[in-house]
Scaffold this motif. Structure first.
Motif, PDB file in Angstrom:
ATOM      1  N   HIS A 178      37.404  63.633  19.748  1.00 33.16           N
ATOM      2  CA  HIS A 178      36.071  63.969  19.251  1.00 33.16           C
ATOM      3  C   HIS A 178      34.959  63.178  19.937  1.00 33.16           C
ATOM      4  CE1 HIS A 178      37.468  60.503  17.000  1.00 33.16           C
ATOM      5  NE2 HIS A 178      36.220  60.245  16.648  1.00 33.16           N
ATOM      6  N   LEU A 179      35.302  62.142  20.686  1.00 30.49           N
ATOM      7  CA  LEU A 179      34.302  61.282  21.314  1.00 30.49           C
ATOM      8  C   LEU A 179      33.867  61.821  22.672  1.00 30.49           C
ATOM      9  CD1 LEU A 179      35.916  57.820  20.494  1.00 30.49           C
ATOM     10  CD2 LEU A 179      34.090  58.999  19.250  1.00 30.49           C
ATOM     11  N   ASN A 180      32.689  61.411  23.098  1.00 30.77           N
ATOM     12  CA  ASN A 180      32.155  61.834  24.392  1.00 30.77           C
ATOM     13  C   ASN A 180      32.967  61.216  25.531  1.00 30.77           C
ATOM     14  OD1 ASN A 180      30.076  63.149  23.032  1.00 30.77           O
ATOM     15  ND2 ASN A 180      28.691  61.415  23.214  1.00 30.77           N
ATOM     16  N   ASN A 181      33.160  61.997  26.570  1.00 32.27           N
ATOM     17  CA  ASN A 181      33.807  61.501  27.782  1.00 32.27           C
ATOM     18  C   ASN A 181      32.798  60.731  28.618  1.00 32.27           C
ATOM     19  OD1 ASN A 181      36.493  62.587  27.600  1.00 32.27           O
ATOM     20  ND2 ASN A 181      35.607  64.595  27.969  1.00 32.27           N
ATOM     21  N   THR A 182      33.303  59.849  29.433  1.00 27.85           N
ATOM     22  CA  THR A 182      32.475  59.145  30.408  1.00 27.85           C
ATOM     23  C   THR A 182      33.082  59.394  31.776  1.00 27.85           C
ATOM     24  OG1 THR A 182      33.777  57.141  30.024  1.00 27.85           O
ATOM     25  CG2 THR A 182      31.696  57.334  28.826  1.00 27.85           C
ATOM     26  N   GLU A 183      32.310  59.129  32.787  1.00 29.36           N
ATOM     27  CA  GLU A 183      32.784  59.345  34.148  1.00 29.36           C
ATOM     28  C   GLU A 183      33.988  58.457  34.466  1.00 29.36           C
ATOM     29  OE1 GLU A 183      30.973  58.422  38.497  1.00 29.36           O
ATOM     30  OE2 GLU A 183      29.693  59.607  37.171  1.00 29.36           O
ATOM     31  N   ASP A 184      33.985  57.241  33.939  1.00 26.19           N
ATOM     32  CA  ASP A 184      35.039  56.275  34.224  1.00 26.19           C
ATOM     33  C   ASP A 184      35.996  56.165  33.043  1.00 26.19           C
ATOM     34  OD1 ASP A 184      34.013  55.456  36.776  1.00 26.19           O
ATOM     35  OD2 ASP A 184      32.424  54.410  35.685  1.00 26.19           O
ATOM     36  N   ASP A 185      37.167  55.639  33.316  1.00 28.44           N
ATOM     37  CA  ASP A 185      38.185  55.424  32.298  1.00 28.44           C
ATOM     38  C   ASP A 185      38.618  53.966  32.396  1.00 28.44           C
ATOM     39  OD1 ASP A 185      40.565  55.306  30.792  1.00 28.44           O
ATOM     40  OD2 ASP A 185      41.047  57.389  31.245  1.00 28.44           O
ATOM     41  N   LEU A 186      38.455  53.240  31.323  1.00 30.24           N
ATOM     42  CA  LEU A 186      38.753  51.810  31.312  1.00 30.24           C
ATOM     43  C   LEU A 186      40.221  51.520  31.626  1.00 30.24           C
ATOM     44  CD1 LEU A 186      37.281  49.156  30.857  1.00 30.24           C
ATOM     45  CD2 LEU A 186      37.782  49.357  28.429  1.00 30.24           C
ATOM     46  N   GLU A 187      41.089  52.473  31.353  1.00 38.05           N
ATOM     47  CA  GLU A 187      42.511  52.288  31.642  1.00 38.05           C
ATOM     48  C   GLU A 187      42.736  51.930  33.106  1.00 38.05           C
ATOM     49  OE1 GLU A 187      46.713  54.768  31.505  1.00 38.05           O
ATOM     50  OE2 GLU A 187      44.902  55.686  30.714  1.00 38.05           O
ATOM     51  N   TYR A 188      42.042  52.598  33.997  1.00 37.28           N
ATOM     52  CA  TYR A 188      42.222  52.352  35.435  1.00 37.28           C
ATOM     53  C   TYR A 188      41.761  50.952  35.813  1.00 37.28           C
ATOM     54  CZ  TYR A 188      42.953  57.330  35.288  1.00 37.28           C
ATOM     55  OH  TYR A 188      43.416  58.570  34.958  1.00 37.28           O
ATOM     56  N   ARG A 189      40.662  50.509  35.239  1.00 33.30           N
ATOM     57  CA  ARG A 189      40.142  49.178  35.568  1.00 33.30           C
ATOM     58  C   ARG A 189      41.093  48.091  35.063  1.00 33.30           C
ATOM     59  NH1 ARG A 189      36.819  47.605  39.354  1.00 33.30           N
ATOM     60  NH2 ARG A 189      34.771  48.040  38.538  1.00 33.30           N
ATOM     61  N   MET A 190      41.646  48.305  33.863  1.00 32.61           N
ATOM     62  CA  MET A 190      42.583  47.318  33.315  1.00 32.61           C
ATOM     63  C   MET A 190      43.887  47.298  34.111  1.00 32.61           C
ATOM     64  SD  MET A 190      41.070  45.672  31.058  1.00 32.61           S
ATOM     65  CE  MET A 190      39.701  45.761  29.925  1.00 32.61           C
ATOM     66  N   THR A 191      44.312  48.448  34.592  1.00 28.79           N
ATOM     67  CA  THR A 191      45.509  48.502  35.437  1.00 28.79           C
ATOM     68  C   THR A 191      45.276  47.762  36.743  1.00 28.79           C
ATOM     69  OG1 THR A 191      46.114  50.600  34.427  1.00 28.79           O
ATOM     70  CG2 THR A 191      47.181  50.069  36.501  1.00 28.79           C
ATOM     71  N   ASP A 192      44.092  47.919  37.311  1.00 28.80           N
ATOM     72  CA  ASP A 192      43.745  47.162  38.524  1.00 28.80           C
ATOM     73  C   ASP A 192      43.762  45.663  38.255  1.00 28.80           C
ATOM     74  OD1 ASP A 192      43.437  49.437  40.059  1.00 28.80           O
ATOM     75  OD2 ASP A 192      41.241  49.464  39.903  1.00 28.80           O
ATOM     76  N   LEU A 193      43.243  45.277  37.102  1.00 25.45           N
ATOM     77  CA  LEU A 193      43.235  43.863  36.738  1.00 25.45           C
ATOM     78  C   LEU A 193      44.663  43.330  36.649  1.00 25.45           C
ATOM     79  CD1 LEU A 193      41.703  41.336  35.826  1.00 25.45           C
ATOM     80  CD2 LEU A 193      41.757  42.261  33.507  1.00 25.45           C
ATOM     81  N   TYR A 194      45.542  44.091  36.047  1.00 20.55           N
ATOM     82  CA  TYR A 194      46.944  43.670  35.950  1.00 20.55           C
ATOM     83  C   TYR A 194      47.557  43.523  37.342  1.00 20.55           C
ATOM     84  CZ  TYR A 194      51.813  43.496  34.499  1.00 20.55           C
ATOM     85  OH  TYR A 194      53.106  43.105  34.304  1.00 20.55           O
ATOM     86  N   ARG A 195      47.206  44.430  38.223  1.00 19.80           N
ATOM     87  CA  ARG A 195      47.738  44.414  39.589  1.00 19.80           C
ATOM     88  C   ARG A 195      47.351  43.145  40.337  1.00 19.80           C
ATOM     89  NH1 ARG A 195      45.328  45.454  43.848  1.00 19.80           N
ATOM     90  NH2 ARG A 195      43.613  46.596  42.923  1.00 19.80           N
ATOM     91  N   ILE A 196      46.150  42.622  40.134  1.00 21.12           N
ATOM     92  CA  ILE A 196      45.694  41.426  40.870  1.00 21.12           C
ATOM     93  C   ILE A 196      45.897  40.127  40.087  1.00 21.12           C
ATOM     94  CG2 ILE A 196      44.018  42.748  42.215  1.00 21.12           C
ATOM     95  CD1 ILE A 196      41.810  41.374  40.477  1.00 21.12           C
ATOM     96  N   ARG A 197      46.625  40.185  38.983  1.00 23.59           N
ATOM     97  CA  ARG A 197      46.773  39.034  38.089  1.00 23.59           C
ATOM     98  C   ARG A 197      47.248  37.760  38.798  1.00 23.59           C
ATOM     99  NH1 ARG A 197      51.015  42.167  37.739  1.00 23.59           N
ATOM    100  NH2 ARG A 197      53.115  41.310  37.581  1.00 23.59           N
ATOM    101  N   GLY A 198      48.142  37.885  39.739  1.00 23.25           N
ATOM    102  CA  GLY A 198      48.651  36.705  40.427  1.00 23.25           C
ATOM    103  C   GLY A 198      47.631  36.033  41.323  1.00 23.25           C
ATOM    104  N   GLU A 199      46.633  36.776  41.753  1.00 19.29           N
ATOM    105  CA  GLU A 199      45.597  36.240  42.638  1.00 19.29           C
ATOM    106  C   GLU A 199      44.472  35.550  41.877  1.00 19.29           C
ATOM    107  OE1 GLU A 199      44.257  39.481  45.175  1.00 19.29           O
ATOM    108  OE2 GLU A 199      46.234  40.402  44.931  1.00 19.29           O
ATOM    109  N   LEU A 200      44.317  35.850  40.593  1.00 19.56           N
ATOM    110  CA  LEU A 200      43.158  35.371  39.829  1.00 19.56           C
ATOM    111  C   LEU A 200      42.991  33.857  39.821  1.00 19.56           C
ATOM    112  CD1 LEU A 200      43.286  37.881  36.845  1.00 19.56           C
ATOM    113  CD2 LEU A 200      41.595  37.812  38.686  1.00 19.56           C
ATOM    114  N   PRO A 201      44.046  33.065  39.599  1.00 21.84           N
ATOM    115  CA  PRO A 201      43.836  31.612  39.551  1.00 21.84           C
ATOM    116  C   PRO A 201      43.239  31.020  40.828  1.00 21.84           C
ATOM    117  CG  PRO A 201      45.938  32.163  38.565  1.00 21.84           C
ATOM    118  CD  PRO A 201      45.420  33.420  39.231  1.00 21.84           C
TER     119      PRO A 201
END
Length: 180
Positions: free
Chosen positions: A117-140
């Protein structure tokens, strides 16, 4: 502010967040206001008395009527629940990032909440969070400038700001300086 004004003028909470402005409902408001839901969930009242994830969706829609705001709310509440349940010595950055990048989306597929029932947006936060998980080892080892350039360049758009906040936190989760 518009949603709160609509609420004060008698508009139902179920529709107070609705707007025709395509750029509304994608900011930081939901993560800033939803942390108490994590404490509620961990309380005796919040254990099994309601559909918790749907409550998060509905709570976010009061002011931000978008699927991405619902994603941000569920994601952040899950992150807060994790942090409230772990002592500093038990905290694991991989587990934390797995929760914010994976578990919430599986719950939607399993029918634990509805965002249709909610409005769609151009972006999907799922993709950004998946990218964050992918670079997790580099963050420190990343500098502040590298984290900023990798995640939205300092934008207050929740698509950028929530993953940036988690990236900055994961850089050194035991540092008070990170909070500052």
């Amino acid at each position: 502010r518009d949603a709160i004004r609509r609420l004060s003028n008698g508009v139902s909470w179920k529709s107070s967040g609705k707007t025709t402005d395509a750029n509304r409902g994608t900011g930081n408001g939901v993560p800033m206001k939803c942390s108490p839901l994590a404490a509620l969930h961990l309380s005796p009242v919040g254990t099994n008395s309601f559909n918790f994830h749907q409550m998060c969706v509905d709570y976010s829609a009061i002011t931000h009527y978008t699927k991405m705001s619902a994603q941000a709310c569920i994601c952040h509440v899950q992150a807060m629940i994790y942090c409230l349940q772990k002592s500093p010595s038990e905290f694991n950055d991989t587990d934390f990032l797995e929760i914010v990048s994976d578990r919430v989306w599986m719950d939607q597929d399993e029918g634990k909440f509805d965002v249709a029932h909610l409005n769609n947006t151009e972006d999907d936060l799922e993709y950004r969070m998946t990218d964050l998980y992918r670079i997790r080892g580099e963050l420190p080892s990343m500098t502040q400038e590298q984290i900023i350039s990798n995640i939205g360049n300092g934008s207050c758009y929740v698509y950028d700001s929530l993953p940036f906040s988690y990236a900055w936190f994961i850089k050194d989760p035991h540092s008070f300086q990170i909070l500052q």
